[in-house]
Scaffold this motif. Structure first.
Motif, short mmCIF file in Angstrom:
data_model
loop_
_atom_site.label_atom_id
_atom_site.label_comp_id
_atom_site.label_asym_id
_atom_site.label_seq_id
_atom_site.Cartn_x
_atom_site.Cartn_y
_atom_site.Cartn_z
N THR A 52 1.78 7.52 0.01
CA THR A 52 1.83 8.98 -0.74
C THR A 52 0.52 8.93 -1.65
O THR A 52 -0.13 9.84 -2.03
N ASN A 65 4.49 4.25 7.70
CA ASN A 65 3.80 2.89 8.35
C ASN A 65 4.58 1.56 8.27
O ASN A 65 4.34 0.60 8.90
N PHE A 101 12.14 6.99 2.61
CA PHE A 101 11.17 7.18 3.78
C PHE A 101 10.63 6.03 4.43
O PHE A 101 10.51 5.04 3.65
N ARG A 150 1.00 -1.21 -0.10
CA ARG A 150 0.07 0.14 0.01
C ARG A 150 0.85 1.17 0.05
O ARG A 150 2.04 1.42 0.81
#
Ligand code: 5GP
Length: 192
Positions: free
Chosen positions: A100, A129, A126, A97
């Protein structure tokens, strides 16, 4: 890594929805010299690990991973976001998933480029989650590869990915950890 933190403070823009925009040096225009310094830091941090492959995911991990791979003197492989899953069994697949874009992507890596002989350092720009990492870890697991560690340029420490993966025992080496960020004032606080 102080220089990365300073650069984020100088050039980063905090957007609503907990998104940090760093297009100026990481995600669109790339400061390759900075990438080289980041790569050197990971090389020092993982000096004890027998890393023979760098794994990332397209698109924004590729630039960093390529420089890291050059520093380690090993190949870089990137997981591809694929529209059509290849059914001939030649690829490892998972679903990720996107933080962004909010979409779920099928992601593939060819079996030719990852296997039980590999000791992998996973690299990404980055972590939020941890969905991208979990997908890449699943691919490594499917391949029977050993995950030596995870190198993240910017971890958003107020989101759960880093904590979850460290609790699972993974060696997560984030070069900058954002503790909090404010879209109104653009204030960014780092964890040390
Ligand atoms: P996660 O899968 O950990 O939730 O999110 C990580 C992925 O989403 C990274 O591959 C990165 O491309 C993207 N991402 C997450 N948060 C941000 C952010 O604040 N800024 C940018 N530019 N990308 C982000």
């Amino acid at each position: 890594m102080l220089e990365l933190e300073e650069r984020i403070r100088r050039d980063g823009t905090v957007k609503t929805g907990d998104v940090l925009k760093v297009d100026n040096f990481l995600n669109h225009q790339m400061d390759v010299e900075l990438f080289q310094k980041m790569a050197r830091q990971w090389k020092a941090d993982f000096a004890d690990a027998p890393i023979n492959k760098i794994l990332t995911i397209e698109a924004s991990g590729i630039g960093i991973a390529a420089i890291v791979a050059a520093e380690f003197g090993v190949p870089a492989v990137f997981a591809k976001k694929s529209q059509s899953i290849n059914l001939d069994g030649e690829v490892y697949t998972t679903k990720i998933r996107s933080f962004t874009h909010g979409r779920v992507y099928d992601v593939i890596v060819s079996k030719k480029f990852l296997g039980p002989e590999d000791h992998v350092l996973i690299i990404d720009d980055f972590m939020a989650n941890g969905c991208a990492m979990e997908g890449l870890l699943e691919i490594c697991h499917e391949a029977g590869a050993t995950v030596e560690g995870i190198g993240i340029a910017i971890e958003k420490g107020f989101e759960p990915g880093g904590k979850k993966l460290r609790e699972q025992g993974y060696r997560v080496d984030s070069l900058a950890i954002v503790e909090s960020m404010d879209p109104e004032t653009n204030e960014i606080v780092f964890r040390h």
